[in-house]
Write a protein that holds these residues in place. Structure first.
Motif, PDB file in Angstrom:
ATOM      1  N   VAL A  16       0.842  -1.201   0.000  1.00 29.96           N
ATOM      2  CA  VAL A  16       0.000   0.000   0.000  1.00 29.96           C
ATOM      3  C   VAL A  16       0.874   1.246   0.000  1.00 29.96           C
ATOM      4  N   ALA A  17       1.920   1.241   0.844  1.00 30.26           N
ATOM      5  CA  ALA A  17       2.824   2.397   0.908  1.00 30.26           C
ATOM      6  C   ALA A  17       3.577   2.572  -0.407  1.00 30.26           C
ATOM      7  N   ALA A  18       4.033   1.447  -0.997  1.00 27.61           N
ATOM      8  CA  ALA A  18       4.775   1.523  -2.261  1.00 27.61           C
ATOM      9  C   ALA A  18       3.903   2.085  -3.372  1.00 27.61           C
ATOM     10  N   ALA A  19       2.644   1.651  -3.452  1.00 26.00           N
ATOM     11  CA  ALA A  19       1.735   2.139  -4.491  1.00 26.00           C
ATOM     12  C   ALA A  19       1.422   3.615  -4.293  1.00 26.00           C
ATOM     13  N   ALA A  20       1.196   4.036  -3.048  1.00 25.00           N
ATOM     14  CA  ALA A  20       0.887   5.440  -2.770  1.00 25.00           C
ATOM     15  C   ALA A  20       2.054   6.337  -3.158  1.00 25.00           C
ATOM     16  N   TYR A  21       3.288   5.909  -2.839  1.00 24.60           N
ATOM     17  CA  TYR A  21       4.465   6.722  -3.143  1.00 24.60           C
ATOM     18  C   TYR A  21       4.673   6.857  -4.647  1.00 24.60           C
ATOM     19  N   LEU A  27      -3.428   6.760   0.300  1.00 27.48           N
ATOM     20  CA  LEU A  27      -4.049   5.452   0.473  1.00 27.48           C
ATOM     21  C   LEU A  27      -4.062   5.073   1.947  1.00 27.48           C
ATOM     22  N   LEU A  28      -5.143   4.430   2.370  1.00 29.51           N
ATOM     23  CA  LEU A  28      -5.293   3.955   3.738  1.00 29.51           C
ATOM     24  C   LEU A  28      -4.936   2.479   3.805  1.00 29.51           C
ATOM     25  N   ASP A  29      -3.954   2.152   4.652  1.00 31.25           N
ATOM     26  CA  ASP A  29      -3.615   0.759   4.901  1.00 31.25           C
ATOM     27  C   ASP A  29      -4.609   0.213   5.929  1.00 31.25           C
ATOM     28  N   GLU A  30      -5.373  -0.798   5.540  1.00 31.43           N
ATOM     29  CA  GLU A  30      -6.465  -1.298   6.372  1.00 31.43           C
ATOM     30  C   GLU A  30      -6.021  -2.355   7.371  1.00 31.43           C
ATOM     31  N   ASP A  31      -4.723  -2.567   7.541  1.00 35.25           N
ATOM     32  CA  ASP A  31      -4.246  -3.527   8.525  1.00 35.25           C
ATOM     33  C   ASP A  31      -4.650  -3.077   9.934  1.00 35.25           C
ATOM     34  N   LYS A  32      -5.253  -3.990  10.725  1.00 30.50           N
ATOM     35  CA  LYS A  32      -5.810  -3.620  12.026  1.00 30.50           C
ATOM     36  C   LYS A  32      -4.723  -3.246  13.028  1.00 30.50           C
ATOM     37  N   GLU A  33      -3.537  -3.882  12.936  1.00 30.55           N
ATOM     38  CA  GLU A  33      -2.500  -3.638  13.924  1.00 30.55           C
ATOM     39  C   GLU A  33      -1.543  -2.527  13.500  1.00 30.55           C
ATOM     40  N   HIS A  34      -1.124  -2.546  12.235  1.00 25.10           N
ATOM     41  CA  HIS A  34      -0.087  -1.615  11.789  1.00 25.10           C
ATOM     42  C   HIS A  34      -0.579  -0.659  10.697  1.00 25.10           C
ATOM     43  N   GLY A  35      -1.865  -0.642  10.429  1.00 17.33           N
ATOM     44  CA  GLY A  35      -2.380   0.190   9.346  1.00 17.33           C
ATOM     45  C   GLY A  35      -2.269   1.675   9.638  1.00 17.33           C
ATOM     46  N   LYS A  36      -2.000   2.450   8.565  1.00 18.33           N
ATOM     47  CA  LYS A  36      -1.964   3.899   8.678  1.00 18.33           C
ATOM     48  C   LYS A  36      -2.195   4.496   7.294  1.00 18.33           C
ATOM     49  N   THR A  37      -2.367   5.799   7.240  1.00 21.01           N
ATOM     50  CA  THR A  37      -2.602   6.484   5.962  1.00 21.01           C
ATOM     51  C   THR A  37      -1.268   6.909   5.365  1.00 21.01           C
ATOM     52  N   HIS A  38      -1.055   6.560   4.096  1.00 21.32           N
ATOM     53  CA  HIS A  38       0.150   6.951   3.367  1.00 21.32           C
ATOM     54  C   HIS A  38      -0.239   8.058   2.383  1.00 21.32           C
TER      55      HIS A  38
END
Length: 523
Positions: A16-21, A27-38
């Motif tokens: 998700v981070a690679a695609a956003a960059y 893009l919002l990473d929907e991972d429950k533990e480590h997800g964040k907005t890139h």
């Protein structure tokens, strides 16, 4: 240029981070533990970013965030590859739209080849990058591919399957499927990029590209050395460096060699054109005319060429010398590492010896201290007054020969009882218990010897009354102490103690029987 690398969790990367960059997107990473907005929406230099579906999924639609979150969810291992990237250099001779069409065509070719979904982002050099020394012709495209194949359900929803794409399976699995090794596959994709790009370049009348190395093409060019970030930073500030000067000489030499290569090609092509022209005039061979190649000719003299080859040879020798120095330095470092490892090992051994010696010294000091404490306690116990509080002991003269033996027996018995109590004390150490056992055994020998001597002294007494008192006192002491000490003595001491006890009992029995007979005779 066409190079590939994987996006892997093992290297701390995220799809998700690679695609956003690369897309300059949020893009919002929907991972429950480590997800964040890139969020990379403010990033410059992104000309376009599009999702490219394989031909089989042309009727579907999927968003970037949905696609790469799905790619992350489908991978469960902590070191999984979550995407594959192909980086391609787009020909600067083409227009912006032609470059975009070319990149999308190649991305769709890859998507169809592996049945995956591609995310194609086209980048252009920014003014800031050019100011820092980047080439203004650095047009390129980042093509992110999913590592699993894609399909579409009856409702038109696109999803990723559990099947890995052929580009992500091991060489063993590729061999089972009749596919070549991945190294050969990468070479094939580079050739595929060459053919795809050359179709457009030929149609536009531009020079064609070649995916082969200069060495494979038979072009004697010298590769430049790696500058490194420090030398690159200094060169961009206008500060000349040794590496920069070395590369500038290589560039000048390569330019002359390259011009010679172009001139040779031009002569070969001119000869071929004349042959075709002659055949066309004789109407033996008909071929449509092709546009003249649009490259800048530069005449190269023999002197220039000789100077270029001399420079190339000199640079090659410098490079060989550098390699020899590097090899020598690597060998020196290897030997130093071996010596350092040996020294470290020796230091560890010496440290272990010192620690062992320190532990031994500490043990000796502890044992010495515990021994002093035991000796002090034992001396204090030995100096205690002996109590003759039993009725059969009160009539015995302690200064007589028998009395001295009896005092020694009672003293040994008292000390042995104290040692038994001392050994049971929780504060007594193991070493002190061992010392107590040694003293206990010595006192046992003393007790047995004094008991035998007391018995002999009693037997040697001529007065029957005194002998009877002595024997009764000795038997009373023995009857009180034998059960107490019998189990704590050694096997040999127990046998000796039992022998003395039996002798005392027999002597006491003989005395009592003789007295009874004597009384009976008088009656």
């Amino acid at each position: 240029m066409a190079s590939t690398k994987s996006v892997s969790r093992g290297q701390g990367q995220n799809a998700v981070a690679a695609a956003a960059y690369r897309a300059g997107d949020k893009l919002l990473d929907e991972d429950k533990e480590h997800g964040k907005t890139h969020d990379y929406q403010k990033r410059s230099g992104v000309l376009s970013a599009n999702i490219i579906l394989p031909t089989s999924l042309s009727g579907g639609d999927i968003g970037r965030a949905e696609l790469w979150n799905m790619a992350e969810r489908n991978e469960t291992r902590k070191n999984s590859r979550v995407a594959r990237e192909w980086l391609i250099a787009l020909p600067h001779e083409l227009s912006e739209q032609d470059r975009k069409n070319l990149a999308h065509d190649f991305a769709r070719t890859l998507a169809d080849r592996y049945q995956v979904i591609a995310d194609c982002a086209i980048h252009v050099p920014t003014d800031k990058e050019i100011e820092r020394g980047a080439s203004p012709l650095n047009f390129h495209a980042h093509i992110l591919l999913t590592t699993r194949t894609a399909t579409i359900d009856d409702d038109g929803k696109i999803y990723l399957t559990k099947d890995k794409a052929d580009s992500e399976i091991s060489d063993n699995d590729r061999r089972k499927k009749g596919l070549p090794r991945m190294s050969a596959e990468i070479k094939t994709v580079r050739e595929l990029w060459e053919h795809t790009a050359n179709k457009v370049l030929e149609a536009k009348g531009h020079h064609l590209i070649d995916s082969r190395s200069y060495k494979s093409q038979g072009i004697d060019l010298v590769p430049q050395i790696k500058m490194g970030k420090d030398a690159t930073h200094m060169e961009r500030k206008g500060i000349p460096t040794e590496k920069g000067q070395f590369n500038r000489e290589i560039i000048q030499s390569n330019e002359l060699v390259w011009n010679k290569h172009l001139n040779d090609n031009q002569k070969t092509n001119a000869k071929a054109d004349r042959t075709i022209s002659d055949l066309r005039e004789s109407k033996l061979f008909i071929v449509p005319a092709v546009p003249e190649p649009n490259f800048k000719k530069r005449k190269v003299s023999d002197v220039d060429l000789a100077r270029a080859y001399d420079t190339a040879n000199r640079l090659k020798n410098i490079k060989l010398d550098r390699e020899k120095v590097q090899q020598a330095e690597q060998e020196r470092l290897r030997q130093k590492q071996i010596a350092d490892a040996e020294q470290k090992k020796q230091e560890q051994l010496e440290q272990e010896k010192r620690e062992q010696q320190q532990r031994r010294d500490q043990i000796r000091e502890r044992i010495a201290m515990e021994t002093r404490q035991f000796n002090q306690n034992f001396k204090r116990l030995a100096q205690q007054l002996i109590k003759f509080d039993k009725p059969y002991l009160q009539k015995i003269d302690p200064d007589s020969e028998f009395g001295k033996h009896l005092v020694a027996i009672v003293a040994a018995d008292t000390l042995m009882r104290e040692l038994t109590s001392y050994q049971r004390d929780p504060g007594t150490t193991k070493h002190q218990r061992e010392l107590a056992e040694i003293q206990y055994e010595r006192l046992g020998n003393t007790l047995i010897a004094q008991s035998q001597s007391a018995l002999d002294s009693s037997k040697s007494t001529r007065q029957s009354l005194t002998q009877k008192e002595y024997t009764a006192a000795l038997k009373g002491v023995f009857d009180a102490m034998v059960p107490e000490h019998k189990q704590n003595l050694t096997q040999t001491q127990q046998e000796r103690l039992q022998s003395v006890s039996t002798a005392i009992n027999d002597h006491s029995y003989d005395i009592n029987r003789s007295r009874s007979r004597g009384l009976g005779f008088q009656i």
